[in-house]
Each structure stands twice: as C-alpha cells, then as structure tokens.
Design a protein around this motif. Structure first.
Motif, PDB file in Angstrom:
ATOM      1  N   ASP A 137       2.325   2.778 -10.108  1.00 55.20           N
ATOM      2  CA  ASP A 137       1.099   3.574  -9.938  1.00 55.20           C
ATOM      3  C   ASP A 137       1.042   4.699 -10.977  1.00 55.20           C
ATOM      4  N   ARG A 196      -0.896  -5.436 -11.457  1.00 54.78           N
ATOM      5  CA  ARG A 196      -1.409  -5.818 -10.130  1.00 54.78           C
ATOM      6  C   ARG A 196      -0.431  -6.739  -9.396  1.00 54.78           C
ATOM      7  N   ARG A 239       2.085  -4.595  -7.672  1.00 59.07           N
ATOM      8  CA  ARG A 239       1.518  -3.930  -6.492  1.00 59.07           C
ATOM      9  C   ARG A 239       1.298  -4.929  -5.356  1.00 59.07           C
ATOM     10  N   ALA A 240       0.886  -6.147  -5.708  1.00 59.73           N
ATOM     11  CA  ALA A 240       0.684  -7.170  -4.679  1.00 59.73           C
ATOM     12  C   ALA A 240       2.007  -7.537  -4.009  1.00 59.73           C
ATOM     13  N   ALA A 244       2.930  -4.786  -1.652  1.00 60.33           N
ATOM     14  CA  ALA A 244       2.099  -4.836  -0.442  1.00 60.33           C
ATOM     15  C   ALA A 244       2.571  -5.959   0.483  1.00 60.33           C
ATOM     16  N   GLU A 276       1.398  -5.813   4.282  1.00 55.47           N
ATOM     17  CA  GLU A 276      -0.024  -5.486   4.135  1.00 55.47           C
ATOM     18  C   GLU A 276      -0.695  -6.660   3.426  1.00 55.47           C
ATOM     19  N   ALA A 320      -3.645  -8.269   3.647  1.00 53.62           N
ATOM     20  CA  ALA A 320      -4.999  -8.198   3.083  1.00 53.62           C
ATOM     21  C   ALA A 320      -4.997  -7.472   1.736  1.00 53.62           C
ATOM     22  N   GLU A 321      -4.222  -6.394   1.631  1.00 52.80           N
ATOM     23  CA  GLU A 321      -4.145  -5.663   0.362  1.00 52.80           C
ATOM     24  C   GLU A 321      -3.506  -6.523  -0.727  1.00 52.80           C
ATOM     25  N   ALA A 322      -2.453  -7.256  -0.365  1.00 51.64           N
ATOM     26  CA  ALA A 322      -1.791  -8.122  -1.337  1.00 51.64           C
ATOM     27  C   ALA A 322      -2.737  -9.201  -1.838  1.00 51.64           C
ATOM     28  N   SER A 361      -6.006  -9.096  -1.882  1.00 51.08           N
ATOM     29  CA  SER A 361      -7.043  -8.455  -2.696  1.00 51.08           C
ATOM     30  C   SER A 361      -6.541  -8.186  -4.116  1.00 51.08           C
ATOM     31  N   GLU A 362      -5.327  -7.650  -4.242  1.00 52.21           N
ATOM     32  CA  GLU A 362      -4.765  -7.383  -5.572  1.00 52.21           C
ATOM     33  C   GLU A 362      -4.634  -8.678  -6.380  1.00 52.21           C
TER      34      GLU A 362
END
Length: 889
Positions: free
Chosen positions: A565, A583, A586-587, A590, A595, A597-599, A601-602
């Motif tokens: 980040d 990304r 970050r996925a 997540a 998490e 849904a966040e993974a 989305s990324e």
C-alpha cells in the motif's frame, strides 16, 4: 568519464520531450492545390472503410489533401507524421499516445500510458495494440491519420500496425499516407472490401486547379496554364515550384520560365538554380543552416544561426512559397520544411560547409533542444562523450521499458571506444534483451565487459554489471551462476538503483532455492530502500518483482500488504501498470484474511486492467491462478474450467509454462470435487506427465497431490498417504501454501475415510496451525474436498472459530436462508433460528447443535429461548410440534 548521479534533478529529465509538437498537427493549408472534388472523395472513402490508403510519390500533395480533409471534417482526428525514429512498436505507440492526448483529451490512454511507463517486462506488440484499441474504443468515433507511413520498415513495427488495423473498434477509422504501398496485407483487405485506395492519378491537379494556383500570382494566360500542366503533369510539388516564375515575366516563354526539363527529370538542379541560388544570400544561408532542425521555431533558429530576426525571415520564406508549412499550437508558431526540400537543403549544406562548421551548427542545436531531440545533434557533431553522458542521465532517470527501447539506437550509434567509457551504457543496452527474455544476448554483452572491469580494478562497476547478469542467469534457470554473480553484485553499493534492483533479483533466486530466510531478508531490505528514497523510479524497479508468493516472508502477510500500500502511494502518476501488478499481492492478502469479496474484486480489476494492456506477463497469470483458488473455495467450478481451458493450451509460452502446475492443480481439484475421476486422470496424463520434473517446491507439492489422487482412484491407499506426507514436508519447507493445495488436509481426509479419526485429526493439525498463524484463507480452496475432516476437527474443538469462519465463507450466497414469518403471529424466525430448530427436530443435543453449526452452547440456548417464545411453546418437543403445525419444518 564520471558516472552520473543516480537520478537527474533537471526538470527536463523528469518528463523528456520525445517529439516536436508539429508531429501531431496537420500543416496550415495551401488551399490553392486542393480541390473540393478530392476532399469529397477522401470523405466518402474514409466514411465507408475502416482503412484508407493514399500512396503516391513525394510532392504529389498527399499531406495537403489529408490536411484539407482534416480541416473540413466535423469528427475527431488524431494526426501523426511518422519518421524513421518511429520504426519501433513502443515508440510508435508513444507517438500515438501523445497525439491522442493533444488532439482528443489529456486523459486519453488510460491503458496505453501505464503500459509504456511500466518498468517490468517490455510490452510486446500485441499488448500495445490491445491497450491502444481499448483506449480508442473508450473514446468513440475518431480517425487516425498516419502520414509518411513509408518511414516504417521494421517487421515488428509493421506487425504492430497490422494488428492495430485487424482489431479496430467499430467507430475508429485509419488513414495512411505513404510514398509507396504500405507493407501490410492490402491484398487481403482488397478482397474483403475493407480498404479504399487513392493513388497519384487521383491526386493530380487538373487544368482548373493549376489555373487557381497560378492566378494567385496575378493574371495568367491560358498558354501559361497549359505549359505548367504539360511540364508538371499535375504533380503538386512541380506546380508549386512553378508559381514563383510564371508571374515574374508575363512576356517570356512559359516553358523556359518554368524549367520544364528540370522539373520532370530531376528536381535537384531546378531547386539549386531556380530556387536556392535565386534567393538573397541571407535567406539562402538561413535555409541551409536551419535545415538541420526538424522544426523551425524562431527561438531555435536564432540559437542555431546566431540571429535575432528568425521569425521575420520565416514569414518572408513562407510568403515566397518555399515549401514551408506553418503549424500553430496555441500562441506558438512553428514551421516545417517539405521533406523533399529539406533533404535537398541538408545535402547542399553538407557539400558546401566544412565539417567543423557543420559540427558547430549541430552543437548549437543540441544546446537549445530538449534532451532526446538534442541527442541526434550531439551524435552528428561527433560530441560522443556529451551524447553518452546525456544518454546515461536520461536512461537512469527514466526506467520505463519504452524509454529504454528508445535510447538503444543512440547507444548503438556511439563508437565502441566511447561505449566502453561508461559501463552504464552497456547496462542500458542490455536492458532491452533482459526485458524481452533474451538472456543469452545479455550474457554475451555483459560478461566480457564485467571481466575487463575486474581486470582494471573497477569492482563497483563490475558489481552493477553482475546485477544484470544475475537476472539473466535466473531467467535461464542457472541458479549456481546466478548465486555467484549475486554475491559479487551485492558486495558493493553502486548507484542508487543498483542495490534495490539486485535485491529484487536476489529474493527470487532465494525463492527458487527454497531459502526463505534469504527471501525475507532481501525483500525487506529492497522495500525499505525504495520507501526511504521516495523515488518513483525505484518503485518501478521493485514493484513488478513483487508477487503473492512473497506473502509468507518472515515478517508475514500483513507486513507485505501494508508495504505494498505504501509502495502504491509512491508510484508516479502514469505508472498504473505497476499498480496493476500490486493488485495480486493485495488480493492474496485479502484471501488470507478471508475477505473473499475484496480479493475477488482486486483480481477482477487486475485482470481487466491487464487485459487492457494486452496481458501483463506474470501478473495476468498470477491473477488467474488466484481467481481459480477463490473459485474452488466458493464452488464456482465453471470459472476454474474456463480459466484452465484458456491457459493449458498455451504451455508453449514460457510465461504460462512457469505456472503450468498451478493451472493443472486447480482444474484437477475441480474435477476431484465433482468426482469426475476420468477427467482427473486425463489431465494428469496430458499435462503433468508431459512436463519435465523440476525442483521448484510448488511443482513438487502439486505433483504429490495429483499422483495421490491417481493412487486413491486405483485403491493404493498407502502410496497415496506416502505421497501426501512427502508433499506436506515440501510445502512446509517451501512455504507454498497459496495455490498448490494442502497435502496435509488430503492426508487427513484419507485417514478419516478409513476410520482412523484420531490419526486424521493429528494429520490435519499442522496445516490448521499454519492457517491460524498466517490466515484462515489458506484453507478456503480446500473446504469442498476436505469438508468432513474440517468439520470433525471443529467438533473436536480444534481451531473451532477459524474453521467456522472458513466453512461459512465457503457457502455460496445462493444457499443463504431467508427469515420466515410465523403464520398467525407478528413473529419471524431468523435463518439461524430455523437451523437450530431443524437440529432440535433431528434430536440433537445442545452440544451437538453447537458443533454442527460451529457456535457456542450458550448461543444455542439463547436461540432456543427465542424460538420457544416466538412459537409460544413450553418445551423443545412442543416447539417442534408447533413448527410442524405451521409448516415451518
């Protein structure tokens, strides 16, 4: 020659100006040589075809005709005048990007710009085309006018152009102006009716058009019009040359005035005697001295000639119709000389001035121009040391792949003895093959130089060379050679970018050797150097080297995620491609936190952005592999199959081949969950059996699980258990937990299937402990294949909360129950209350209900109290009876 500073601070080096603005502007029209009929023909052709080609000799009026059409059309036009420097895909793509930003919108190129600014693997032609096509599609209706396409001859550039034409969005048109037929597949397009073509005969000026040109000079007689037509045959350049002479002496013979033979046979004598020599000395000298400039701005002309009245001289030359075209960009006015006339002037300058004078003119030009435009003049002046210094300064402060490609030609133009003065030139020259995966070329270039530097005692420079050699050896899989040069590379500090870039190579060298202490140490130091420097260029060096596989460094996933980040926040404004690579990290983080849904989305954003760039190597594949893991966990086996169907046939691609085991594992696991054992065996035989066995821990774990599946299908339980135990040990040593399966859970499931419950729980415990330490998401993809053993562990009180979270997260949203109203009352039973009631109806005790639903016994009692109240029941048995009466069960 001294090594330059790490990063240039001069404002010019932060965003080097690569092109003169006149490259992107059609010339101011000479309306005399354009007919309405020709503009109408062009408009009809462009409107009806995706591709229009104007192919005719120099001076035939192509550019003038295109400029007239561009001025008349109401639609958006992107104009680019090409030259030999554009004959390379990324340079051409950069020119198209800048043209789009000047002529469409400053925000144009949301996909192409990050790809060109990416410091990772050099983007291929297909990637550049995909990004450009997607950007054009976002804009809508637009026409690309590419003038002087004959300047393009490199096969890779022509492939870029061909691919662009093959994938144009519906609302995009392309017009090509060229002296010769462009080297693209015109025959195929002709057969399909996809191209309109205009040739020399379409561009010739007829009698009335010539009269209009000559009338501009005053009254003209019919015989003069006829003489010009006969002499020029309607060729626009010859007609324009004649205009200055027709009106000068109306009584003389028109054929003599016009110089018929010279115009038709050879323009050079005509330009010499009738144009250049006829000018006053000051104008003649001005034209010759400024011919070295690509564009004639008054300020630059003053600098080159030493005058202070260049603006007035340029206007005078324009009034004399001497092949100067005016361009305007806001308040700035610049002129360009017609290519034919400019080439003639440069030839005349070279033959009429001694080399010392010519070199001084180029030196003056280099002092007033931006760096990249100054380079050719330094080379022409044989100021090779200064050119080399400028190349290094620009190259080290702009690490974009496209910039490295752009500088290659200038480096190659330097004499060998100059290139050997500064090892940074060799490093810059080696960057291109390193980015494109030609490791052998890098080694061939750099090993001899490294040896010479060591012999001369320049150990610091040799260390920087060894950093690039390490990357080349790693590409070839030669870990021993990579390790030797890495040790030497890291033994000296070098320039500011040297250590972070070498550490980025080093952490992957450690990774492939399963040396996680080394991975962690080098990753931490590289990221610390980048973040402390605050230099976006260093972020470009290290950012593309990061991967979800590095989440398991010693400081853990949370540290990597937080650092990514911070790295993202320090990226340059145009460096979105590096952001895309981050990304996946970050996925992965997540997913470990569960998490989901966040993974997802990324990863979806990563894949969309990567596709827009034409698929970023490694990043795209990692995102696909992670999405397969998430799809396994959520039961979306169709997505797993879809991704595998696109990837497995591409294993001849070296990038996809690097991830073959990840794709193979996911699709085998999907078929295993679906109990399609025939497909499991087929994929094993088609993919795993066809790939040579490697030492990479990830591959060894996948092979262990895959071969254990076959053993289980064939009833060889002991073999399966042994394979899985070996795989579990390799996984722990290699920390490859993310997308290779969990052999420890598979072994526990197999033991449970054979009634060995205690042994199953004991086998599962190390994997569950690891998930508790690193994140519950490690288990997400394995729930469907190993649900029974996970539920059994939860009932035994082992990591109950962790397992409850994982099992709940793996349930697809479609299975979520809705609340139910109790008929005859205002009460509603929640989904969880219904689940508890169903367990009561099945005769389960409070302890058993808690174990089945992964909740505490106190929570079960609270739910039962509310159920009894809502159903107005006095006992558990009474509640079940009341529920059945109201058809709630």
């Amino acid at each position: 020659m001294d090594a330059p500073g790490a990063v240039a601070t001069d404002e010019r080096q932060h965003a080097p100006e690569r092109f003169p603005f006149t490259k992107f502007l059609p010339p101011v029209l000479d309306a005399r040589v354009v007919t309405e009929h020709l503009v109408d023909r062009l408009d009809a052709a462009i409107g009806q075809h995706h591709l229009t080609v104007l192919a005719a000799p120099a001076g035939s009026g192509k550019t003038t005709a295109l400029a007239a059409w561009a001025e008349a059309t109401a639609g958006d036009v992107v104009w680019v005048r090409l030259d030999a420097d554009d004959d390379e895909p990324s340079t051409l793509a950069t020119a198209l990007l800048q043209a789009g930003r000047r002529q469409l919108s400053s925000g144009f190129g949301g996909r192409l710009a990050p790809l060109l600014h990416y410091a990772g693997p050099a983007p291929g032609s297909r990637q550049l085309v995909a990004a450009l096509v997607n950007d054009l599609g976002d804009h809508g209706q637009v026409t690309l006018v590419l003038d002087d396409v004959h300047a393009l001859s490199d096969p890779t550039t022509l492939t870029f152009l061909e691919d662009l034409l093959d994938h144009l969005p519906p609302d995009v048109r392309v017009v090509l102006g060229s002296r010769v037929e462009p080297a693209i597949s015109l025959p195929r397009r002709r057969v399909r009716g996809q191209v309109a073509e205009l040739r020399l005969d379409d561009l010739r000026l007829d009698r009335e058009a010539i009269r209009r040109v000559l009338t501009h000079e005053g009254t003209v007689a019919d015989e003069q019009v006829d003489a010009v037509l006969a002499a020029s045959n309607g060729w626009a350049a010859a007609v324009k040359l004649a205009t200055a002479h027709v009106g000068a002496d109306p009584g003389s013979d028109p054929a003599v005035r016009i110089g018929v033979a010279d115009v038709l046979v050879d323009l050079r004598p005509f330009l010499t005697t009738e144009v250049l020599d006829a000018l006053p000395e000051r104008l003649r000298t001005f034209l010759l001295e400024t011919s070295i400039l690509d564009e004639l701005s008054p300020a630059h002309c003053d600098a080159v000639t030493g005058r202070d009245d260049s603006h007035h001289i340029l206007e005078d030359l324009e009034r004399r119709n001497l092949f100067l075209a005016r361009h305007r960009d806001g308040d700035e006015v610049t002129w360009r000389t017609h290519d034919l006339f400019a080439a003639f002037l440069r030839e005349r300058l070279a033959s009429s001035r001694n080399p010392a004078v010519l070199a001084e003119l180029h030196r003056r030009a280099s002092r007033c121009l931006p760096p990249l435009r100054a380079l050719p003049h330094l080379l022409a002046a044989e100021e090779y040391v200064a050119a080399a210094e400028l190349i290094v300064e620009v190259g080290l402060s702009n690490l974009d792949a496209s910039m490295q490609l752009h500088l290659t030609r200038s480096i190659q133009a330097l004499p060998r003895e100059i290139r050997e003065l500064d090892h940074h030139l060799a490093l810059l020259l080696a960057n291109v093959p390193l980015m494109t995966g030609d490791a052998h070329a890098v080694i061939g270039q750099l090993e001899p130089l490294r040896d010479r530097l060591l012999t001369s005692g320049n150990e610091v420079a040799a260390a920087e060379i060894n950093g690039s050699l390490a990357a080349a050896y790693l590409q070839l899989g030669d870990l021993d050679a990579a390790g030797t040069v890495l040790e030497q590379a890291l033994s000296h500090t070098g320039s500011v970018w040297h250590r972070p870039s070498t550490l980025a190579v080093g952490m992957w060298w450690c990774f492939y050797r399963n040396d996680w202490a080394g991975v962690s140490r080098m990753c931490e130091e590289a990221l610390d150097l980048v973040l402390r420097s605050g230099d976006p260029n260093l972020s470009k060096v290290v950012g593309p080297a990061l991967s979800p596989q590095l989440l398991f460094v010693d400081r853990g996933p949370n540290w990597i995620a937080e650092t990514v980040d911070r790295l993202q926040a320090g990226l340059g404004g145009d460096d979105h491609a590096t952001g895309t690579t981050l990304r996946t990290v970050r996925a992965g983080a997540a997913l470990l936190r569960l998490e989901v849904a966040e993974a997802v989305s990324e990863l979806q954003r990563c894949l969309a952005e990567s596709t827009g760039y034409g698929q970023l190597a490694w990043t795209h594949q990692e995102a696909e592999c992670l999405l397969m893991v998430l799809s396994l966990g959520s039961g979306d086996l169709a997505t797993v199959q879809r991704i595998a169907d696109g990837a497995l046939p591409r294993l001849d691609d070296p990038v996809y081949r690097q991830y073959w085991h990840n794709y193979a594992y996911a699709v085998m696991r999907a078929h295993w969950v679906a109990r399609d054992h025939r497909q499991v065996a087929e994929i094993h035989d088609r993919v795993l059996a066809s790939q040579p066995r490697g030492a990479l821990a990830e591959e060894r774990v996948v092979r262990a699980i895959a071969e254990s599946m076959l053993a289980r299908i064939e009833g060889r339980t002991d073999d399966a258990l042994a394979l899985l135990l070996d795989g579990e040990q390799v996984q722990a040593e290699g920390r490859c937990w993310l997308w290779t399966g969990m052999p420890g859970l598979d072994r526990a499931s197999l033991l449970l299937e054979h009634g060995r419950t205690a042994a199953a729980i004991e086998a599962a415990l190390p994997t569950l402990d690891t998930a508790a330490k690193l994140g519950p998401g490690l288990l997400f993809a394995e729930v469907r294949a190993n649900r029974a053993v996970l539920e059994r562990c939860a009932r035994a009180g082992i990591h109950r909360d962790l397992l409850q979270a994982v099992l709940t997260a793996s349930e697809p949203p479609a299975r979520t129950r809705a609340a139910v109203a109790i008929p005859g009352t205002d009460e509603v039973l929640s989904p969880r209350e219904l689940e508890v009631l169903e367990q009561v109806a099945a005769g389960a005790s409070n302890r058993e209900i808690a174990g089945a639903l992964f909740i505490g016994e106190a929570t079960v009692k609270s739910h039962l109290t509310r159920i009894l109240r809502k159903l107005e029941a006095s006992s558990r048995t009474h509640a079940v009876a009341r529920a059945r009466e109201r058809r709630l069960l």
